[in-house]
Design a protein around this motif. Structure first.
Motif, short mmCIF file in Angstrom:
data_model
loop_
_atom_site.label_atom_id
_atom_site.label_comp_id
_atom_site.label_asym_id
_atom_site.label_seq_id
_atom_site.Cartn_x
_atom_site.Cartn_y
_atom_site.Cartn_z
N GLN A 179 -39.23 -48.98 78.80
CA GLN A 179 -38.47 -49.19 77.57
C GLN A 179 -38.91 -48.31 76.41
O GLN A 179 -40.10 -47.99 76.27
CB GLN A 179 -38.58 -50.65 77.15
N MET A 180 -37.93 -47.94 75.61
CA MET A 180 -38.17 -47.31 74.31
C MET A 180 -37.22 -47.96 73.32
O MET A 180 -36.24 -48.60 73.71
CB MET A 180 -37.94 -45.81 74.35
N MET A 181 -37.48 -47.77 72.03
CA MET A 181 -36.61 -48.31 71.00
C MET A 181 -35.57 -47.25 70.65
O MET A 181 -35.88 -46.25 70.03
CB MET A 181 -37.42 -48.69 69.76
N LEU A 182 -34.33 -47.44 71.13
CA LEU A 182 -33.28 -46.44 70.94
C LEU A 182 -32.03 -47.08 70.33
O LEU A 182 -30.91 -46.78 70.71
CB LEU A 182 -32.93 -45.79 72.28
N ALA A 183 -32.23 -47.95 69.35
CA ALA A 183 -31.12 -48.69 68.76
C ALA A 183 -30.57 -48.06 67.49
O ALA A 183 -29.66 -48.61 66.88
CB ALA A 183 -31.55 -50.13 68.48
N ALA A 184 -31.12 -46.92 67.08
CA ALA A 184 -30.66 -46.26 65.84
C ALA A 184 -30.85 -44.76 65.99
O ALA A 184 -31.68 -44.29 66.79
CB ALA A 184 -31.43 -46.79 64.64
N GLY A 185 -30.09 -44.00 65.20
CA GLY A 185 -30.19 -42.55 65.28
C GLY A 185 -31.58 -42.03 65.00
O GLY A 185 -32.08 -41.13 65.68
N TRP A 186 -32.24 -42.62 63.99
CA TRP A 186 -33.59 -42.14 63.65
C TRP A 186 -34.56 -42.42 64.80
O TRP A 186 -35.52 -41.65 65.01
CB TRP A 186 -34.09 -42.79 62.36
N ALA A 187 -34.33 -43.49 65.56
CA ALA A 187 -35.20 -43.80 66.69
C ALA A 187 -34.99 -42.81 67.83
O ALA A 187 -35.95 -42.37 68.48
CB ALA A 187 -34.95 -45.23 67.17
#
Length: 449
Positions: A215-223
């Motif tokens: 897993q990675m945090m990919l819920a926003a453009g900056w992420a």
């Protein structure tokens, strides 16, 4: 409550007594008179041993905006200690993406409602480039010796500086690295990966075992931008040229980095990878939903929080250095700190003093129980267990984000393009789209050479 540590030496002015002798004479030997004048300089009253700043004659009210993780919770408690100095604090926490958006909107009004904002170096530098933050150089020089600010290494100051102006007091040393549930991996016969390819390869076994993949945090453009920079940096490539601003990311390495993220989504992510915030990812580890992934080092202390981590998981989350795509670890060098809006209406020196009271050596010693701090030689024997993973990831990682004047444009455009991978865009198309948008805007602003 703060643990008792070595008491701070409180600097105070001492009373000075001057004896003035006056002699008056004349040819006829008039009587000489003697006058004694005692002048007393009042002592400076400091708030407390926990907040060694002067008590303000006038009440000072400070609104603070940021996002919460364990060490920030402790720094917020350190700020509250300064209420003994006739201060009051209204500290607001939102999810990290929401907090950054709220701070941006508030500061851009020109009449900010916050007197102090929290942020990472990347976020603060972008605010500074828009002239939304107050340079702190004069105040830092004024209080440098009193608060031992030279104990913060120059490299930390550089991360929150633009063109020689410093915009924050660094207080959290941070990076990203691997978190994993040792019991689950052992049960599935899996080893901790060291490369992105190994992480993707383990996902089918994780999913078959009933867990989410890596897993990675990919819920926003900056992420997306951040994770992309991690992968690209691990391949030895900086996204733009630091001198000319010309893009390097629409290249074989740049497309490869984007494809690695696309594979993580399609082969590992499941339904959550594009929807979970950083807080959600942390909670998923604490409840056993996630078995392995990249997460901020500052979240490690939460894994041992018996009130928030389930009994089945408590003590079973371990830590390893960040993944790599080559010889460099995909880990950024980050600091977090407080900053002051450029248009602040409260006396900025009083706001700055509150920041100093919350981040001095004693405060950082306590905060080190919950994460990495910025003062040299400061540590806490009860600190989180990820110290080695944090140090290796930082020392062998990709380093700090770029500070070229066009870097903010790059970050915005690559984030907007890459997040479209969640809707089926190809890695190559996303990178090409980002380059076209970047070149158009950077040229319009005369930032390329």
């Amino acid at each position: 409550m703060k643990v008792a540590f070595k008491k701070r030496k409180l600097a105070a002015a001492v009373a000075a007594v001057a004896l003035i002798l006056g002699a008056c004479g004349s040819d006829d030997e008039a009587e000489v008179t003697e006058t004694s004048v005692e002048e007393t300089v009042p002592a400076v009253t400091l708030a407390s041993e926990e907040c060694a700043i002067p008590v303000s004659e006038d009440a000072v009210s400070i609104d603070v905006m940021g996002w919460e993780f364990p060490i920030i919770t402790q720094y917020a408690a350190e700020l509250k200690e300064c209420e003994a100095a006739n201060y009051s604090f209204n500290i607001q926490f939102l999810d990290s993406a929401e907090a950054q958006n709220q701070i941006n909107l508030d500061l851009e009004t020109g009449t900010p409602s916050y007197e102090m904002v929290q942020g990472s170096n990347q976020f603060l530098v972008e605010l500074a480039r828009k002239e939304l933050l107050l340079p702190l150089n004069d105040l830092i020089d004024k209080y440098r010796d009193q608060f031992g600010l030279d104990n913060i290494p120059q490299g930390m100051w550089d991360l929150v500086s633009v063109d020689g102006n410093i915009y924050s007091i660094p207080m959290v040393a941070n990076t990203q690295h691997v978190f994993y549930n040792e019991e689950i991996l052992n049960k599935l016969g899996l080893s901790v990966p060291t490369t992105y390819d190994e992480a993707i390869a383990m996902c089918p076994a994780l999913i078959d075992g009933g867990y989410a993949g890596f897993q990675m945090m990919l819920a926003a453009g900056w992420a997306w931008q951040l994770e992309y920079d991690n992968v690209l940096g691990s391949l030895g490539v900086k996204p733009i040229d630091n001198t000319t601003g010309q893009p390097n990311f629409n290249s074989a390495e740049g497309v490869k980095a984007a494809q690695i993220l696309a594979d993580l989504v399609s082969k590992c992510g499941g339904k959550t990878i594009g929807t979970y915030s950083t807080d959600d990812v942390q909670n998923a580890f604490q409840t056993g939903e996630y078995a392995i992934g990249h997460l901020w080092a500052s979240r490690a202390a939460s894994m041992d929080d018996a009130e928030a981590t389930t009994a089945e998981v408590l003590g079973k989350i371990q830590f390893a250095p960040a993944l790599t795509g080559g010889s460099i670890l995909g880990a950024p060098a980050y600091v977090d700190g407080y900053a002051i809006p450029a248009k602040v209406t409260v006396d900025p020196e009083k706001v700055f003093l509150a920041m100093l009271g919350a981040t001095d050596e004693e405060s950082q010693t306590v905060a080190a129980k919950f994460g990495g701090v910025t003062r040299s030689g400061v540590a806490n024997p009860e600190g989180p267990r990820n110290g080695e993973a944090l140090n290796v990831s930082t020392s062998d990682g990709r380093g700090a984000d770029q500070t070229h004047p066009a870097a903010g444009i790059y970050r915005a455009e690559i984030g907007k393009a890459l997040i479209k991978i969640l809707d089926g865009a190809s890695a190559a198309d996303a990178v090409a789209e980002a380059e076209a948008a970047y070149l158009k805007e950077a040229k319009a602003q005369n930032l390329l050479s």
